[in-house]
Design an enzyme around this catalytic site. Structure first.
Site, PDB file in Angstrom:
ATOM      1  N   ASP A  11       2.012  12.054  14.818  1.00 43.97           N
ATOM      2  CA  ASP A  11       1.560  13.242  15.549  1.00 43.97           C
ATOM      3  C   ASP A  11       2.756  13.977  16.165  1.00 43.97           C
ATOM      4  O   ASP A  11       2.810  15.203  16.192  1.00 43.97           O
ATOM      5  CB  ASP A  11       0.561  12.843  16.644  1.00 43.97           C
ATOM      6  CG  ASP A  11      -0.633  12.098  16.060  1.00 43.97           C
ATOM      7  OD1 ASP A  11      -1.120  12.513  15.002  1.00 43.97           O
ATOM      8  OD2 ASP A  11      -1.056  11.087  16.651  1.00 43.97           O
TER       9      ASP A  11
ATOM     10  N   ARG B 207       4.751  15.618  13.333  1.00 47.43           N
ATOM     11  CA  ARG B 207       4.070  16.862  12.926  1.00 47.43           C
ATOM     12  C   ARG B 207       4.310  17.967  13.946  1.00 47.43           C
ATOM     13  O   ARG B 207       4.596  19.114  13.585  1.00 47.43           O
ATOM     14  CB  ARG B 207       2.566  16.616  12.776  1.00 47.43           C
ATOM     15  CG  ARG B 207       2.202  15.836  11.540  1.00 47.43           C
ATOM     16  CD  ARG B 207       0.681  15.719  11.360  1.00 47.43           C
ATOM     17  NE  ARG B 207       0.381  15.031  10.118  1.00 47.43           N
ATOM     18  CZ  ARG B 207      -0.446  13.987  10.007  1.00 47.43           C
ATOM     19  NH1 ARG B 207      -1.088  13.520  11.073  1.00 47.43           N
ATOM     20  NH2 ARG B 207      -0.645  13.435   8.836  1.00 47.43           N
TER      21      ARG B 207
ATOM     22  N   HIS C  14      -5.158   8.987  18.629  1.00 52.33           N
ATOM     23  CA  HIS C  14      -4.755   9.395  17.277  1.00 52.33           C
ATOM     24  C   HIS C  14      -5.969   9.718  16.418  1.00 52.33           C
ATOM     25  O   HIS C  14      -6.271   9.015  15.451  1.00 52.33           O
ATOM     26  CB  HIS C  14      -3.885   8.311  16.620  1.00 52.33           C
ATOM     27  CG  HIS C  14      -3.488   8.676  15.216  1.00 52.33           C
ATOM     28  ND1 HIS C  14      -2.629   9.722  14.940  1.00 52.33           N
ATOM     29  CD2 HIS C  14      -3.867   8.185  14.017  1.00 52.33           C
ATOM     30  CE1 HIS C  14      -2.497   9.841  13.629  1.00 52.33           C
ATOM     31  NE2 HIS C  14      -3.230   8.920  13.038  1.00 52.33           N
TER      32      HIS C  14
ATOM     33  N   GLY D  15       0.790  -1.224   0.000  1.00 50.58           N
ATOM     34  CA  GLY D  15       0.000   0.000   0.000  1.00 50.58           C
ATOM     35  C   GLY D  15       0.822   1.273   0.000  1.00 50.58           C
ATOM     36  O   GLY D  15       2.050   1.249  -0.108  1.00 50.58           O
TER      37      GLY D  15
HETATM   38  N1  LIG Z   1      -1.355   5.661  12.558  1.00 48.82           N
HETATM   39  C1  LIG Z   1      -1.219   6.696  11.756  1.00 48.82           C
HETATM   40  O1  LIG Z   1      -0.678   7.733  12.160  1.00 48.82           O
HETATM   41  C2  LIG Z   1      -1.680   6.623  10.339  1.00 48.82           C
HETATM   42  C3  LIG Z   1      -2.472   5.598   9.915  1.00 48.82           C
HETATM   43  N2  LIG Z   1      -2.879   5.505   8.615  1.00 48.82           N
HETATM   44  C4  LIG Z   1      -3.736   4.371   8.238  1.00 48.82           C
HETATM   45  O2  LIG Z   1      -2.960   3.362   7.628  1.00 48.82           O
HETATM   46  C5  LIG Z   1      -3.798   2.531   6.821  1.00 48.82           C
HETATM   47  C6  LIG Z   1      -3.184   2.286   5.456  1.00 48.82           C
HETATM   48  O3  LIG Z   1      -3.096   3.479   4.732  1.00 48.82           O
HETATM   49  P1  LIG Z   1      -2.520   3.489   3.216  1.00 48.82           P
HETATM   50  O4  LIG Z   1      -1.262   2.727   3.148  1.00 48.82           O
HETATM   51  O5  LIG Z   1      -2.550   4.885   2.764  1.00 48.82           O
HETATM   52  O6  LIG Z   1      -3.671   2.665   2.465  1.00 48.82           O
HETATM   53  P2  LIG Z   1      -3.546   1.843   1.079  1.00 48.82           P
HETATM   54  O7  LIG Z   1      -4.926   1.544   0.641  1.00 48.82           O
HETATM   55  O8  LIG Z   1      -2.655   2.565   0.143  1.00 48.82           O
HETATM   56  O9  LIG Z   1      -2.806   0.510   1.512  1.00 48.82           O
HETATM   57  C7  LIG Z   1      -3.386  -0.435   2.345  1.00 48.82           C
HETATM   58  C8  LIG Z   1      -2.883  -1.803   1.943  1.00 48.82           C
HETATM   59  O10 LIG Z   1      -3.478  -2.757   2.828  1.00 48.82           O
HETATM   60  C9  LIG Z   1      -3.729  -3.917   2.034  1.00 48.82           C
HETATM   61  N3  LIG Z   1      -4.694  -4.781   2.692  1.00 48.82           N
HETATM   62  C10 LIG Z   1      -6.057  -4.680   2.733  1.00 48.82           C
HETATM   63  N4  LIG Z   1      -6.586  -5.720   3.398  1.00 48.82           N
HETATM   64  C11 LIG Z   1      -5.546  -6.487   3.793  1.00 48.82           C
HETATM   65  C12 LIG Z   1      -5.443  -7.705   4.514  1.00 48.82           C
HETATM   66  N5  LIG Z   1      -6.532  -8.335   4.979  1.00 48.82           N
HETATM   67  N6  LIG Z   1      -4.225  -8.216   4.710  1.00 48.82           N
HETATM   68  C13 LIG Z   1      -3.115  -7.600   4.258  1.00 48.82           C
HETATM   69  N7  LIG Z   1      -3.147  -6.445   3.574  1.00 48.82           N
HETATM   70  C14 LIG Z   1      -4.354  -5.906   3.346  1.00 48.82           C
HETATM   71  C15 LIG Z   1      -4.206  -3.372   0.704  1.00 48.82           C
HETATM   72  O11 LIG Z   1      -4.130  -4.349  -0.322  1.00 48.82           O
HETATM   73  C16 LIG Z   1      -3.246  -2.211   0.510  1.00 48.82           C
HETATM   74  O12 LIG Z   1      -2.092  -2.606  -0.204  1.00 48.82           O
HETATM   75  C17 LIG Z   1      -5.147   3.258   6.757  1.00 48.82           C
HETATM   76  O13 LIG Z   1      -6.050   2.655   7.658  1.00 48.82           O
HETATM   77  C18 LIG Z   1      -4.800   4.655   7.223  1.00 48.82           C
HETATM   78  O14 LIG Z   1      -5.892   5.339   7.776  1.00 48.82           O
HETATM   79  C19 LIG Z   1      -2.475   6.415   7.694  1.00 48.82           C
HETATM   80  C20 LIG Z   1      -1.653   7.458   8.066  1.00 48.82           C
HETATM   81  C21 LIG Z   1      -1.249   7.680   9.413  1.00 48.82           C
HETATM   82  O1  LIG Z   2      -5.604  11.361   8.481  1.00 45.85           O
HETATM   83  C1  LIG Z   2      -5.654  10.142   8.246  1.00 45.85           C
HETATM   84  O2  LIG Z   2      -6.694   9.525   8.006  1.00 45.85           O
HETATM   85  C2  LIG Z   2      -4.377   9.369   8.293  1.00 45.85           C
HETATM   86  C3  LIG Z   2      -3.738   9.613   9.587  1.00 45.85           C
HETATM   87  O3  LIG Z   2      -4.036   8.963  10.575  1.00 45.85           O
HETATM   88  C4  LIG Z   2      -2.864  10.783   9.703  1.00 45.85           C
HETATM   89  O4  LIG Z   2      -2.401  11.320   8.694  1.00 45.85           O
HETATM   90  O5  LIG Z   2      -2.616  11.184  10.846  1.00 45.85           O
END
Ligand SMILES: NC(=O)C1=CN([C@@H]2O[C@H](COP(=O)(O)OP(=O)(O)OC[C@H]3O[C@@H](n4cnc5c(N)ncnc54)[C@H](O)[C@@H]3O)[C@@H](O)[C@H]2O)C=CC1
Ligand SMILES: O=C([O-])CC(=O)C(=O)O
Length: 330
Positions: A151, A154, A179, A11
């Site tokens: 966080d 940032r 978060h 992803g």
């Molecule tokens: N904790 C934090 O500070 C942050 C958390 N996030 C979260 O991280 C997550 C991923 O974000 P992105 O990478 O942008 O999304 P994305 O959609 O680009 O990538 C997610 C990946 O997970 C895979 N996936 C889906 N179901 C799966 C499963 N059962 N097993 C294994 N892989 C699976 C997908 O195929 C995809 O490759 C989101 O929930 C997002 O909200 C994003 C930014 C900050």
């Molecule tokens: O905003 C979102 O959904 C992804 C995230 O958790 C972040 O960027 O802090």
């Protein structure tokens, strides 16, 4: 020997995070798992002349089992990201079961691994992970972390003009709570080296840290949320965990943990009334060695932020716990 695993490796976050882990000399083996594209991502990264031996797995042929077996550190960025107009809680419907099922795999194939949850909503997915591990009888609260490092990153970046540091990451700007939106609480009164935020900029800065994610979601305009800054932050936290396991001392990073299972945590439960909370945690060879209570002595403004945080956080935590204890009908 350190084996790192990325679940959701194909992803937006998974790919750059896997790149950073592949380039990290502390990682000896890197396994990538996703429901799509891991053979390609692994083949691509395998041409990089760094230490880590790389492999890619799909669900077929017991892929999750092979990816997780022998894992020391598992990072989970699997699941859908936000689009404009969505809250992180709107992701629960899809991501809750993704995290549940992946953590079931961890409970079975790598119960001693340090598990780092990135998938949103973190305030609920970490309680889900804890309940799954508890149900399997393998929960060690010192080894489960919600990644809230973005966080902190940032907050360091947005206060740079006041810290005056060329390298903003050299500042310590604690961010505690959860978060999402108001559950994110930057403690500008506790920064080091000490610097002042001008009173007329305070509210805007707090808001920017709390809603920094929205800024990226809006700018990406339907193409997802923060991925590159998250990969940076996720790697920073994973590297901190790995360095601590190798004996490096004095590593403290805020992270969302189950407080009753971490030394010093009970005091914070007493002060906040919540069991899951992000607070600076001292990392060591066994994971979360000590939860540092930095709530004492916060300003009145910060007390108000904390009140809003805790009321939001309670519902998010409860929702995650209930999802496992009383699963919704299929
Ligand atoms: N904790 C934090 O500070 C942050 C958390 N996030 C979260 O991280 C997550 C991923 O974000 P992105 O990478 O942008 O999304 P994305 O959609 O680009 O990538 C997610 C990946 O997970 C895979 N996936 C889906 N179901 C799966 C499963 N059962 N097993 C294994 N892989 C699976 C997908 O195929 C995809 O490759 C989101 O929930 C997002 O909200 C994003 C930014 C900050
Ligand atoms: O905003 C979102 O959904 C992804 C995230 O958790 C972040 O960027 O802090």
């Amino acid at each position: 020997m350190v084996k790192a695993v990325v679940l959701g490796a194909s992803g937006g976050i998974g790919q750059p995070l896997s790149l950073l882990l592949k380039a990290c000399p502390l990682v000896d083996e890197l396994a990538l798992y996703d429901v799509v594209n891991t053979p390609g991502v692994a083949a691509d990264l395998s041409h990089i002349s760094s230490v880590a031996k790389i492999s890619g797995y799909l669900p077929k042929d017991d892929g999750l089992k092979h990816a997780l077996t022998g894992a020391d550190v598992v990072v989970i960025p699997a699941g859908i990201p936000r689009k404009p107009g969505m809250t992180r809680d709107d992701l629960f419907k899809v991501n809750a079961s993704i995290v549940r099922d992946l953590v079931k795999g961890i409970a079975e194939f790598s119960p001693k691994a340090f598990t780092l949850v990135i998938s949103n909503p973190v305030n609920s997915t970490v309680p889900i992970a804890a309940e799954v591990l508890k149900a399997a009888g393998v929960f060690d609260p010192k080894r489960l972390f919600g990644v809230t490092t973005l966080d902190v990153v940032r907050a360091e970046t947005f206060t740079q003009e006041f810290s005056g540091l060329k390298d903003a990451s050299k500042a310590t700007v604690p961010v505690i709570g959860g978060h999402s939106g108001e559950t994110i609480v930057p403690l500008f009164s506790k920064v080091s080296p000490g610097f002042q935020i001008p009173a007329d900029r305070y509210d805007a800065l707090v808001n920017r840290v709390q809603f920094g994610g929205d800024e990226v979601v809006k700018a990406k305009d339907g193409a997802g949320s923060a991925t590159l800054s998250m990969a940076f932050a996720g790697f920073r936290f994973a590297e901190a965990v790995i360095k601590a396991t190798k004996g490096e001392k004095g590593i403290v990073e805020p992270t969302f943990v189950y407080l009753p299972g971490v030394a010093g945590g009970d005091e914070i439960v007493k002060a906040t009334g919540v069991e899951f909370f992000s607070t600076p945690v001292e990392l060591g060879p066994n994971g979360a060695e000590k939860a540092v209570n930095i709530i004492d002595g916060v300003t009145d403004q910060e007390k108000k932020l904390l009140e809003a945080c805790i009321s939001g956080l309670k519902g998010n935590i409860e929702k995650g716990v209930e999802f496992i204890k009383n699963p919704p009908p299929k």
